[in-house]
Design a protein around this motif. Structure first.
Motif, PDB file in Angstrom:
ATOM      1  N   HIS A 161       0.799  -1.186   0.120  1.00 51.29           N
ATOM      2  CA  HIS A 161       0.058   0.064   0.132  1.00 51.29           C
ATOM      3  C   HIS A 161       0.864   1.273  -0.118  1.00 51.29           C
ATOM      4  O   HIS A 161       1.649   1.782   0.950  1.00 51.29           O
ATOM      5  CB  HIS A 161      -0.951  -0.070   1.130  1.00 51.29           C
ATOM      6  CG  HIS A 161      -1.887  -1.188   1.193  1.00 51.29           C
ATOM      7  ND1 HIS A 161      -2.766  -1.496   2.131  1.00 51.29           N
ATOM      8  CD2 HIS A 161      -2.471  -1.643  -0.192  1.00 51.29           C
ATOM      9  CE1 HIS A 161      -3.570  -2.427   1.597  1.00 51.29           C
ATOM     10  NE2 HIS A 161      -3.442  -2.654   0.079  1.00 51.29           N
TER      11      HIS A 161
ATOM     12  N   GLU B  30       1.440   3.894   2.611  1.00 51.10           N
ATOM     13  CA  GLU B  30       1.801   3.406   3.880  1.00 51.10           C
ATOM     14  C   GLU B  30       3.265   3.258   3.631  1.00 51.10           C
ATOM     15  O   GLU B  30       3.904   2.247   3.234  1.00 51.10           O
ATOM     16  CB  GLU B  30       1.147   2.138   4.299  1.00 51.10           C
ATOM     17  CG  GLU B  30      -0.426   2.406   4.221  1.00 51.10           C
ATOM     18  CD  GLU B  30      -1.085   1.034   4.132  1.00 51.10           C
ATOM     19  OE1 GLU B  30      -0.455  -0.208   4.526  1.00 51.10           O
ATOM     20  OE2 GLU B  30      -2.430   0.978   4.068  1.00 51.10           O
TER      21      GLU B  30
ATOM     22  N   HIS C 258       2.010  -3.093   6.983  1.00 53.37           N
ATOM     23  CA  HIS C 258       1.028  -2.138   6.713  1.00 53.37           C
ATOM     24  C   HIS C 258       1.032  -0.925   7.577  1.00 53.37           C
ATOM     25  O   HIS C 258       1.704  -1.212   8.695  1.00 53.37           O
ATOM     26  CB  HIS C 258      -0.281  -2.815   6.441  1.00 53.37           C
ATOM     27  CG  HIS C 258      -0.427  -3.584   5.247  1.00 53.37           C
ATOM     28  ND1 HIS C 258      -1.229  -3.160   4.013  1.00 53.37           N
ATOM     29  CD2 HIS C 258      -0.097  -4.931   4.905  1.00 53.37           C
ATOM     30  CE1 HIS C 258      -1.202  -4.068   3.270  1.00 53.37           C
ATOM     31  NE2 HIS C 258      -0.492  -5.299   3.565  1.00 53.37           N
ATOM     32  N   GLU C 259       0.399   0.193   7.288  1.00 53.72           N
ATOM     33  CA  GLU C 259       0.337   1.186   8.556  1.00 53.72           C
ATOM     34  C   GLU C 259      -1.155   1.647   8.310  1.00 53.72           C
ATOM     35  O   GLU C 259      -1.687   2.378   7.259  1.00 53.72           O
ATOM     36  CB  GLU C 259       1.215   2.280   7.758  1.00 53.72           C
ATOM     37  CG  GLU C 259       2.563   2.153   8.134  1.00 53.72           C
ATOM     38  CD  GLU C 259       3.392   3.239   7.432  1.00 53.72           C
ATOM     39  OE1 GLU C 259       2.722   4.087   6.840  1.00 53.72           O
ATOM     40  OE2 GLU C 259       4.451   3.161   7.745  1.00 53.72           O
TER      41      GLU C 259
ATOM     42  N   GLU D 288      -0.221  -3.500  11.155  1.00 48.47           N
ATOM     43  CA  GLU D 288      -0.759  -2.313  10.800  1.00 48.47           C
ATOM     44  C   GLU D 288       0.115  -1.256  11.981  1.00 48.47           C
ATOM     45  O   GLU D 288      -0.318  -1.469  13.045  1.00 48.47           O
ATOM     46  CB  GLU D 288      -2.231  -2.408  11.098  1.00 48.47           C
ATOM     47  CG  GLU D 288      -3.093  -3.247   9.931  1.00 48.47           C
ATOM     48  CD  GLU D 288      -2.986  -2.601   8.660  1.00 48.47           C
ATOM     49  OE1 GLU D 288      -2.666  -1.382   8.263  1.00 48.47           O
ATOM     50  OE2 GLU D 288      -3.579  -3.189   7.811  1.00 48.47           O
TER      51      GLU D 288
END
Ligand SMILES: [Zn+2]
Length: 1014
Positions: free
Chosen positions: A185, A188, A294-295, A369
Motif C-alpha cells: 500500500h 503506507e 502495513h500502516e 498495521e
C-alpha cells in the motif's frame, strides 16, 4: 510507566558482541546445522557502535517510550555500508522518503559487501517494467547451502514423497523461512524504510539475539512489492512539499497500473504482477511465515483478527496467529512500549489478501498495521475506542503522543525482530506444524468427505473452465486429466476431464476457493467480501467427489496449460467448397474469449443471431456469431487457440441477425478515485478490447458521439453528485498530475494539467447528448446512479434500504430477458452474481408490474448494520453512571442518507438540457436480470440480511435514451478478476452496442421487464 526500561538505560546495558571470523568455526557439512556447542564456543568481543547513526536515531525519535534495546543503536561495520553511508541519511529521518530503486540498490550493495550472509536477486517485474527484488539473510553456513535449505522445506511440504522418518530428521535440520514483505500500500511508507535498516542490522549485528536469528531462520525480504506505486508515492510527497500553503495537495493518483488498495485483494484472482511474484516465491521457497507490513492502526496492530476465521484454514494456523501475535504484544509490553495489540481489527475471513497465499499453501500469513511513518513528525490523539484498556490491548495507545518516522521504524522493527527471534527459538515447533498441516491436507483427500473435484472439460463454458484450471495451476494446485471414462460417485467422468485430487498438500486452496461461505450477520462487521465461491463467480461447474475410488482411476497430471477443445465442428461443407463459400456459426457459450474472437477479427463481417436456433443437431443460443463467406483457413486456428467451437454450414441459418459492428470505445475515469476502474481495464486488456482512456473532465469537450460509439464509465464510488463534481477546486493554482523532470514517475496511466473539478454539469450534459445521439453508455456500481439521480433517465430510481445488509456476497440473479443481447450466450435462467450493498435499482413498473415496497425502508439515518456486529471495544463507551440530578435529554443524532444532487442542481441541469434542445423522454427500461422475489432464495454464498429490500430489484438494466442506450449494472460484472462468469454481460453490451433493442418486446407489452422467461 514506572517499570519501563528507559531508552538511555537500555543503551547502557545493551550488550553488543562480535563473533570470531567464520573461518575459525568448525566447518560444517553444508545442509547440516552447526552444533549448538559450536556456536557457544564462539569467541565474543564487544561490537563497535555507529555513533553518528545512533545519535540520529535518538534525535529523530519523538517519544522515548517508543523504543527497545534492539533498535536504539546501530552497530558499525568496516565492510558493510550503513544506510547513512549509502543513502545519505538514517532511517526515520523526518521529511524524507526513499525510492524503491534506491532501496534495491542498497540491498544489492549489502549482498555485495556481505556475500556470506546475504543474497540478492530479482524475483519479478511490475506492469510498468520495474524490478521486484528479494534479499535473503542468514548465517554463513546457511547462505552457503541456501538451495539445500529450500529443498528441505520442499520435502516437508509433500508427505506423498517424504517419509515420516525423513520428516522427523528434517524437523531438526531444516530452518524456517520468514518472508517479510512491505510497500504494497504505497501511501503506507514506513515498512520499506524500516526494512532498509533491518536488513543491515540482521547482517551486521553481533548480539546473541541477532546471531540466533541469523543462525536459525532464513529471512527473506521484499522491501517494496508495489514498486510502481512506491516511486509514484515518493514523487508525490516531494511534489507536495513544494506546493504553496493553501494550494491543493496531490493525492497518490495511481499506485500500480491497475488498482490502488485492491492490490491486497488479489490473493485469489492473482491478476497483478505483485501477487503472481509472491505466489511464485511461495511455491519455490515454501516460506514458513509470510509477514506483510502495513500502516493503518495505532501504534502497532499484530494480526489475529476478530473472527470469524476462514472456515477452511487448518485450525493449527489459528493458534499460530495467536502465538505469534501474543509474543509481539508480550515482548513489547515487557519493554513498556505502549500501543502494541492484537484482535480488534480485521476478521480473518476472506482469502483475497496477499498474506493468505501463505494459508492456501499451509504456511502462516500475518500482518502488522503500524502508526503511519509520515514522513513528517506529527501528533497522535486517538479517541476512546483506541485508548481504552481491553483484554487484547493490555497496554493501550496513549491519548496523546508525539509521533514521527523514527517511532514508526522503532516499533515495527522491534516487533518484527521479536517475531524472528521467537520463530528462531521455536523453529522445530513451526516446522513440525508445517509438516502436520501438509500431512493433514493429504489425509483429508484420503479420508474425505471430499476426495477430489471434477471440472468437466467439455462443459458449456469450456474455454473459461480451461482458464480457471490454468489459474489454479499457477497457484500451485495440481490438476490431472482423466485418462479414460469412469464413474466416480454418481458422476460420469469423461476422458480429458480435469481432476483436482484431494490428496495433495495444497488442497487447502481448493477447499478455500470451492467452498460455499456462510457469514451470519451477528458476527463482527466483515472487513471485506463475505462470499467468493470460485465456481459461482466464474459460472463454471466444479463438482466435489465423495467416492474415494476416484483416487485410483487412471489420470495424468497436467504439466502444461490446459486448453479447451476448439475449432470447426459439424458436418457442414468444409474445405471441399473452398474459402468464401462457407458460413461459420460460432457457438455463444458465454465464454469470455468470444469477445477476443470478435476484436481479433475486426475486419471480418460477423452477425449475431437474435434467437435460439438449432442447426445440424446442435442447439445454439441467441448471440451465436455467424460469419458468412468465412475464410476458414484464417479463422479456424484462432478458434482453436481460443477454445471456441464453430460449425461450418453451406448457408446461414434462417434466424434473425444483426451485424456486430466494431465500436469505437471511450473509457472514462475520475480523478476522484482510480481504485476500482482498473479491474474493468484488466478485463478489457486481457480479452483484447481496445479503448481510449480519458478523464471525466474531458467529457466537457463535447462532440463525444463523433468520437465514440460506446463509453464505459466504471464505478468511482460516492454519490451521484460527488461523481459529477469531482475533486474540489481548492487552492489558487492548478493541481497537475504529470510526468516532469521532478516527478518522473507520475503521469501514468493518464495525466492532467489540473485534476481538480470533475465533469460538472456541462460534462454530464455532453454524456447525455452522446447517448441521445445514438451512443451506448455502460455503467456499473456507483456510476449507474448518475443518470437516474439527475433525472436524465426516467424509469429507474435508486433506493437505499436501511435494513439491507449484504457485504460482498454472491446472490442469485435471474435472467429475466433472455432475448436481450446483454444475456446472449447464457443458457440458464439464473446466474450467480457479485453484489455489494448498492446500488439498489427500482425500475418503475408503469405497466402493472406490481412491485412492492418501492420506498426507502427504515428510519432515516439508521445504520444499515445496526444491531449486528460484536462490539470489540466495549469499554470505550463506559456505562453512564446516573448522576443524582436528572440530565437534559440529548438530541438523537440524525446522520441522514447519502449525499444527493441538491434540488437546485438538478433544476440547473434540466435547464441546461432544455437549452441543449432535448427533453428527457419517458424511458422504457429493459430489465435483463433481477433478484428473485423471495428473499430466502437470494443468498448463494456470503452474507445477507434484509433481503426483502432486494425483491425483484433490477441487476442489469438497458434503458433507451434518445437514439442510444444506458446500460446499468448493479451487479459488478468485472469484480477483482474473480467474477469471470459475468464478464460476458459487459462484453455482450459492447459487442451489440447498436442493436441492444434486439428481441425487445413490443411497446405496451412490457413483458420483458418483469416476466421470467422460464
Ligand atoms: Zn495497507
Amino acid at each position: 510507566m514506572n517499570l519501563r526500561l528507559t531508552c538511555a538505560a537500555v543503551a547502557v546495558v545493551a550488550l553488543v558482541w562480535v563473533s570470531a571470523p567464520i573461518a575459525a568455526q568448525n566447518s560444517t557439512r553444508s545442509g547440516q546445522a552447526p552444533s549448538a556447542k559450536g556456536a557457544a564456543v564462539r569467541q565474543s568481543l564487544p561490537q563497535k557502535i555507529d555513533e553518528e547513526y545512533t545519535k540520529r536515531i535518538k534525535q529523530n525519535l519523538q517519544d522515548p517510550r517508543i523504543s527497545t534495546e534492539l533498535v536504539d543503536h546501530l552497530p558499525a561495520s568496516d565492510t558493510v555500508p550503513s544506510p547513512l553511508k549509502f543513502l545519505g541519511r538514517a532511517v526515520g529521518t523526518p521529511g524524507e522518503l526513499t525510492y524503491a530503486k534506491d532501496i534495491s540498490r542498497y540491498y544489492e550493495a549489502l549482498a555485495k559487501a556481505a556475500p556470506a550472509r546475504a543474497k540478492y536477486w530479482k524475483v519479478g517485474t511490475t506492469e510498468e517494467g520495474r524490478d521486484i527484488v528479494l534479499l535473503a539473510i542468514a548465517d554463513e553456513a546457511t547462505i552457503k547451502a541456501l538451495d539445500q535449505y529450500r529443498n528441505m522445506l520442499g520435502e516437508l511440504t509433500d508427505p506423498r514423497k517424504t517419509t515420516e522418518a525423513r520428516a522427523q530428521q528434517l524437523l531438526h535440520t531444516a530452518k524456517p523461512i520468514y518472508y517479510a514483505i512491505s510497500g504494497m500500500h504505497s501511501p503506507e511508507t514506513g515498512g520499506p524504510e524500516m526494512l532498509i535498516e533491518l536488513a543491515y542490522r540482521l547482517i551486521v549485528e553481533e548480539t546473541p539475539f541477532i546471531q540466533n536469528i541469523r543462525h536459525n531462520v532464513i529471512t527473506l525480504i521484499t522491501p517494496v512489492i508495489e514498486v510502481d506505486g512506491r516511486e509514484k508515492q515518493v514523487d508525490t510527497y516531494y511534489f507536495n512539499k513544494k506546493r504553496a500553503p493553501g494550494d491543493a495537495r496531490l493525492p497518490l493518483m495511481y499506485w500500480g497500473k491497475y488498482v490502488q488498495h485492491d492490490n491486497n485483494r488479489d490473493g485469489m484472482g492473482q491478476f497483478l504482477k505483485l501477487t503472481q511474484t509472491v505466489t511464485k516465491e511461495t511455491l519455490e521457497w515454501h516460506p514458513t511465515v509470510i509477514h506483510d507490513l502495513h500502516e493503518a492502526q495505532t501504534y502497532l496492530y499484530s494480526s489475529t483478527g476478530t473472527g470469524p476465521y476462514n472456515n477452511e484454514i487448518d485450525p493449527i494456523v489459528v493458534s499460530e496467529w495467536w502465538t505469534l501475535a501474543q509474543n509481539d504484544v508480550m515482548e513489547m509490553t515487557k519493554r513498556g512500549v505502549p500501543g502494541v495489540w492484537t484482535y480488534g481489527f480485521y476478521d480473518g475471513w476472506v482469502p483475497n489478501y496477499m498474506f493468505f497465499i501463505a494459508h492456501s499453501h499451509n504456511s502462516i500469513g500475518r500482518f502488522y498495521e503500524v502508526q503511519s511513518y509520515g514522513p513528517d513528525n506529527y501528533e497522535v490523539r486517538p479517541g476512546a475506542t483506541v485508548t481504552s484498556k481491553e483484554w487484547f490491548r493490555p497496554n493501550p495507545p496513549l491519548p496523546l503522543i508525539k509521533w514521527g518516522p523514527r517511532n514508526n521504524t522503532n516499533i515495527q522493527q522491534s516487533a518484527l525482530l521479536f517475531s524472528l527471534s521467537h520463530v528462531a527459538k521455536n523453529k522445530e515447533l513451526y516446522l513440525e506444524n508445517y509438516w502436520m498441516k501438509n500431512k493433514r491436507a493429504v489425509d483429508k483427500g484420503k479420508n474425505g468427505p471430499t476426495h477430489a473435484w471434477v471440472i468437466p472439460a467439455t462443459q458449456r463454458r469450456k474455454a473459461d473452465a480451461a482458464d480457471a484450471v490454468n489459474e489454479l495451476r499457477l497457484q500451485g494446485l495440481e490438476v490431472s486429466r482423466a485418462a479414460a471414462a469412469f464413474k466416480a460417485g454418481g458422476l460420469d467422468v469423461k476422458p480429458g476431464d480435469y481432476i483436482v485430487r484431494g490428496d495433495q498438500p495444497f488442497r487447502t486452496l481448493a477447499d478455500m476457493y470451492f467452498a460455499i461461505q456462510n457469514y451470519p450477520p451477528q458476527n463482527p462487521s466483515p472487513y471485506d467480501d463475505t462470499g467468493w465461491t470460485f465456481q459461482y463467480m466464474r459460472d463454471i461447474r466444479i463438482l466435489p467427489v465423495g467416492d474415494k475410488a476416484i483416487l485410483d482411476q487412471p489420470m495424468t497430471l497436467l504439466t502444461a496449460d490446459a486448453k479447451a477443445p476448439g475449432g470447426v465442428e459439424g458436418s457442414g461443407p468444409s474445405t471441399a467448397l473452398g474459402a468464401g463459400s462457407v458460413t461459420l456459426v460460432v457457438d455463444h457459450t458465454a465464454d469470455n474469449n468470444l469477445v477476443t474472437f470478435r476484436f481479433k477479427n475486426k475486419d471480418v463481417k460477423m452477425m449475431a443471431a437474435e434467437d435460439d436456433f438449432e442447426l445440424g443437431g446442435h442447439k445454439f443460443r441467441a448471440g451465436a456469431i455467424i460469419v458468412p463467406n468465412a475464410d476458414r483457413a484464417k479463422l479456424e486456428p484462432v478458434l482453436k487457440d481460443l477454445g471456441l467451437s464453430a460449425w461450418a454450414v453451406a448457408a446461414a441459418p434462417s434466424v434473425k441477425t444483426h451485424d456486430l459492428d466494431i465500436p469505437r470505445i471511450g473509457y472514462v475515469h475520475s480523478w476522484s478515485r482510480t481504485q476500482d476502474e482498473g479491474w474493468v481495464r484488466a478485463a478489457l486488456d486481457t480479452f483484447g478490447v481496445p479503448y481510449m482512456y480519458f478523464a471525466d473532465q474531458k467529457l466537457k469537450d463535447g462532440n463525444l458521439r463523433s468520437k465514440y460509439d460506446v463509453i464505459i464509465f466504471p464505478h468511482v464510488g460516492g454519490s451521484a453528485q460527488s461523481q459529477v463534481n469531482g475533486p474540489p477546486m481548492t487552492g489558487n493554482s492548478p493541481l497537475p498530475y504529470r510526468k516532469t523532470a521532478e516527478t518522473p514517475n507520475l503521469g501514468y496511466v493518464d495525466q492532467s494539467d489540473d485534476i481538480r473539478g470533475g465533469m460538472g454539469l456541462q460534462g454530464l450534459l455532453e454524456l447525455a447528448k452522446f447517448v441521445q445521439e445514438g451512443g451506448t453508455l455502460i455503467t456499473e456500481g456507483s456510476t449507474t446512479t448518475i443518470f437516474p439521480e439527475y433525472a436524465i433517465t426516467s424509469g429507474i430510481s435508486i433506493e437505499e434500504p436501511a435494513r439491507l445488509f449484504v457485504r460482498g456476497s454472491i446472490l442469485r440473479g435471474k435472467i429475466t430477458d433472455k432475448k436481450s443481447p446483454i444475456a446472449y450466450g447464457y443458457d440458464q435462467a439464473e446466474l450467480p452474481v457479485y453484489f455489494n450493498q448498492a446500488p439498489v435499482f427500482n425500475v418503475a413498473s408503469g405497466f402493472g408490474g406490481g412491485r412492492g415496497g418501492g420506498g426507502r425502508g427504515g428510519a432515516p439515518g439508521e445504520n444499515p448494520n445496526a444491531g449486528f456486529g460484536q462490539n470489540v471495544t466495549p469499554n470505550a463507551v463506559p456505562l453512564r453512571i446516573q448522576p443524582f440530578e436528572p440530565q437534559p435529554a440529548e438530541a438523537t443524532p440524525t446522520a441522514g442518507r447519502g449525499e444527493r444532487p441538491q434540488a437546485d442542481e438538478a433544476a440547473a441541469f434540466r435547464q441546461l438540457a432544455q437549452q441543449a434542445g432535448f427533453a428527457i423522454p419517458e424511458g422504457r427500461a429493459r430489465v435483463v436480470m433481477q433478484f428473485p422475489a423471495n428473499a430466502n432464495e437470494m443468498l448463494l454464498s456470503g452474507t445477507l440480511s434484509g433481503g426483502e429490500a432486494l425483491a425483484n430489484r433490477a441487476l442489469a438494466v438497458d434503458e433507451p435514451l434518445g437514439k442510444g442506450h444506458v446500460v446499468m449494472f448493479a451487479l459488478r460484472p468485472f469484480w477483482r478478476w474473480q467474477s469471470q462468469g459475468t464478464y460476458t454481460l459487459g462484453f455482450n453490451a459492447i459487442m451489440n452496442w447498436n442493436d441492444l433493442d434486439a428481441g425487445k418486446a413490443p411497446a405496451g407489452g412490457r413483458g420483458t421487464a418483469t416476466q421470467p422467461q422460464r
